[in-house]
Design a protein around this motif. Structure first.
Motif, short mmCIF file in Angstrom:
data_model
loop_
_atom_site.label_atom_id
_atom_site.label_comp_id
_atom_site.label_asym_id
_atom_site.label_seq_id
_atom_site.Cartn_x
_atom_site.Cartn_y
_atom_site.Cartn_z
N VAL A 1 4.41 -23.19 30.96
CA VAL A 1 5.61 -23.38 31.77
C VAL A 1 6.85 -23.47 30.88
N GLY A 2 6.72 -24.14 29.70
CA GLY A 2 7.86 -24.20 28.78
C GLY A 2 8.23 -22.84 28.21
N SER A 3 7.27 -21.91 28.17
CA SER A 3 7.54 -20.53 27.70
C SER A 3 7.58 -19.57 28.87
N ALA A 4 8.11 -20.02 30.02
CA ALA A 4 8.14 -19.18 31.22
C ALA A 4 8.95 -17.90 30.99
N GLN A 5 10.01 -17.98 30.20
CA GLN A 5 10.84 -16.80 29.95
C GLN A 5 10.02 -15.70 29.28
N THR A 6 9.28 -16.06 28.23
CA THR A 6 8.46 -15.07 27.53
C THR A 6 7.34 -14.55 28.43
N ALA A 7 6.74 -15.45 29.22
CA ALA A 7 5.63 -15.04 30.09
C ALA A 7 6.11 -14.06 31.16
N VAL A 8 7.24 -14.39 31.80
CA VAL A 8 7.77 -13.49 32.83
C VAL A 8 8.20 -12.16 32.22
N PHE A 9 8.85 -12.20 31.08
CA PHE A 9 9.27 -10.97 30.40
C PHE A 9 8.06 -10.08 30.08
N ALA B 1 16.45 -5.29 31.54
CA ALA B 1 16.36 -5.84 32.89
C ALA B 1 15.29 -6.94 32.95
N ALA B 2 14.15 -6.69 32.30
CA ALA B 2 13.09 -7.71 32.28
C ALA B 2 13.56 -8.97 31.56
N ALA B 3 14.33 -8.79 30.47
CA ALA B 3 14.84 -9.95 29.74
C ALA B 3 15.81 -10.76 30.60
N GLY B 4 16.67 -10.08 31.38
CA GLY B 4 17.60 -10.79 32.25
C GLY B 4 16.89 -11.57 33.34
N ILE B 5 15.90 -10.94 33.99
CA ILE B 5 15.14 -11.63 35.04
C ILE B 5 14.37 -12.82 34.45
N ALA B 6 13.80 -12.63 33.28
CA ALA B 6 13.05 -13.71 32.63
C ALA B 6 13.96 -14.88 32.29
N SER B 7 15.18 -14.60 31.83
CA SER B 7 16.12 -15.67 31.49
C SER B 7 16.51 -16.47 32.73
N ALA B 8 16.76 -15.77 33.86
CA ALA B 8 17.10 -16.46 35.10
C ALA B 8 15.92 -17.30 35.60
N THR B 9 14.71 -16.77 35.45
CA THR B 9 13.52 -17.53 35.86
C THR B 9 13.36 -18.80 35.04
N GLN B 10 13.61 -18.69 33.72
CA GLN B 10 13.51 -19.87 32.85
C GLN B 10 14.50 -20.95 33.28
N ALA B 11 15.72 -20.55 33.61
CA ALA B 11 16.72 -21.53 34.04
C ALA B 11 16.30 -22.22 35.34
N ALA B 12 15.72 -21.44 36.26
CA ALA B 12 15.27 -22.03 37.52
C ALA B 12 14.10 -22.98 37.30
N VAL B 13 13.19 -22.62 36.41
CA VAL B 13 12.03 -23.47 36.14
C VAL B 13 12.48 -24.78 35.50
N ARG B 14 13.41 -24.72 34.56
CA ARG B 14 13.88 -25.95 33.91
C ARG B 14 14.60 -26.87 34.89
N ILE C 1 3.09 -10.77 24.23
CA ILE C 1 1.79 -11.44 24.24
C ILE C 1 1.54 -12.17 22.92
N ALA C 2 1.91 -11.51 21.81
CA ALA C 2 1.74 -12.14 20.50
C ALA C 2 2.56 -13.42 20.40
N TRP C 3 3.78 -13.42 20.91
CA TRP C 3 4.60 -14.62 20.85
C TRP C 3 4.03 -15.75 21.70
N LEU C 4 3.47 -15.41 22.88
CA LEU C 4 2.85 -16.43 23.71
C LEU C 4 1.65 -17.07 23.01
#
Length: 439
Positions: A75-83, A38-51, A114-117
């Motif tokens: 901001v470019g890594s918004a998907q990972t940050a939101v997830f 669920a977190a991955a899905g929300i993060a993906s939608a957030t990334q699309a909106a940010v772009r 966090i490690a990926w960020l």
């Protein structure tokens, strides 16, 4: 690999399998897995909106460079940050709602995020896309093993498999360490050599050929030092590699002789200054300016968008016309002819005056025109004029010939062309007769 090492590896694999099996069999595992999805899905939608709404090129304009860079990467890594943020919140809620804690998988996912960020922020200073991906994936893999507590066991397993060559013990772990250190050393070497190149090119006291020679010597020296330091840092005794010197010599003699010949030829060209960047050269049927001198070849820009990459060996062994070797003054020769009705002295005077009128003709060296031959079709002349540099000499030649054509028309001077007369003896030409065959 001895028996003890094999037993340790098998025990490590069995322990890991039992731990994974126990975790998967728990119903809490599937709840955590669902929360992660669920977190991955929300993060993906957030990334699309940010772009769609944020322009990274204009983001944080006017801010200090480090802060602007950090914000753009984040901001470019918004998907990972939101997830990561959603997983941390889910983990905190589950940690306080269950006892004993049933949020181990969420904790692992949060640490990996966090490690990926952090890795993304660190590698954002690199410019090579391939190196960025390689370093990012490698660093994240190491971080993942450390987070799940399997880093030490993995390192022991990689160090247990070895190939002994003389006094050198080669293991997968040693190869990985050597590769990482070489990558870092080469990256630092590239930065240092680029800085040195910029400083050398900014020096006006050095000729272009000497600048290129110094840059190449510095690059080769730094590369050699980087390789020696990287191999020594992982414990590789360079004297143990002497076993391979014979094989390397044979390989150079057989397979790499052209590369070595071009490398040595490049050093010779830079040392004797026979050609240098900016020279106008003719090599075979190709003419252009030397735009760059590399270790293996030189680049000759033809002026029409093409660049000829000529091996250095060809410049040493073949005939090369350097139009600007010692003097840029260039003599342009124009051959033309007139019929016998023209006055040759008037033709020479008219041609010289026409050439002198061209704006690029040197005033200190006036054009000259001479009669060269009484040919079958007419008289032949040779017109010569000097230019300050050879750039565009074909255009100058065309301009002079067009002006000469107009001057000849005004003076009534004709340019000869071949005329053939056919005389028939013994009557007219035979006429081909067509016979119709009745159907």
């Amino acid at each position: 690999m001895d028996t003890t090492t094999t037993h340790d590896v098998m025990e490590f694999l069995q322990t890991t399998a039992r731990s994974v099996g126990a975790e998967i069999s728990s119903p809490w595992f599937y709840l955590q897995f669902g929360l992660i999805l669920a977190a991955a899905g929300i993060a993906s939608a957030t990334q699309a909106a940010v772009r769609a709404k944020v322009d990274l090129t204009s983001l944080a304009m006017g801010w200090p460079a480090p802060l602007r860079h950090f914000v753009r990467v984040l901001v470019g890594s918004a998907q990972t940050a939101v997830f990561t943020l959603l997983v941390i919140v889910s983990r905190v809620v589950m940690y306080h709602s269950t006892w004993p804690s049933r949020s181990y998988l969420l904790m692992v996912a949060a640490k990996l995020g966090i490690a990926w960020l952090v890795i993304r922020l660190v590698t954002s200073v690199l410019r090579n896309a391939f190196i960025v991906k390689l370093v990012s994936i490698g660093a994240w893999f190491v971080a993942a093993l450390s987070i799940v507590g399997q880093l030490d066991g993995t390192l022991d397993a990689l160090d247990s498999v070895a190939i002994v060559l003389g006094g050198l013990r080669l293991t997968p772990l040693l190869a990985i360490k050597a590769g990482l250190l070489l990558l870092i050393a080469l990256w630092l070497t590239n930065i240092a050599s680029n800085f040195a190149e910029s400083r050398i090119n900014a020096t006006t006291d050095l000729t272009p050929s000497v600048q290129v020679l110094l840059v190449k010597i510095i690059r080769i020296g730094l590369l050699t030092v980087a390789i020696v330091i990287a191999l020594g840092a992982v414990g590789i005794d360079l004297s143990a590699l002497a076993v391979f010197s014979g094989a390397v010599g044979v390989g150079i003699g057989i397979g790499l002789q052209k590369i070595v010949a071009n490398f040595i030829s490049g050093i010779i060209l830079l040392a004797d200054k026979s050609v240098k960047p900016g020279d106008l050269v003719t090599i075979g049927d190709n003419t252009g300016r030397i735009s760059a001198m590399k270790t293996r070849y030189i680049s000759v820009a033809a002026g029409d968008g093409r660049e000829f990459l000529v091996p250095n060996e060809d410049l040493v062994t073949q005939k090369v016309v350097n139009w600007t070797y010692t003097d840029k003054n260039t003599l342009v020769k124009i051959a033309f002819g007139t019929n016998y009705d023209a006055d040759p002295r008037l033709v020479c005077k008219l041609a010289a005056a026409t050439a002198a009128a061209h704006p690029r003709a040197q005033k200190g060296k006036p054009p000259n025109c001479i009669l060269t031959e009484f040919a079958e079709a007419g008289m032949k002349f040779s017109l010569t004029l000097w230019l300050a540099d050879p750039d565009g000499m074909d255009n100058v030649k065309s301009d002079v010939m067009l002006a000469l054509w107009e001057a000849f028309k005004q003076e009534g001077i004709r340019v000869p062309y071949p005329v053939r007369e056919i005389r028939i003896r013994g009557g007219a030409l035979p006429v081909e007769t067509t016979v119709e065959v009745p159907s």
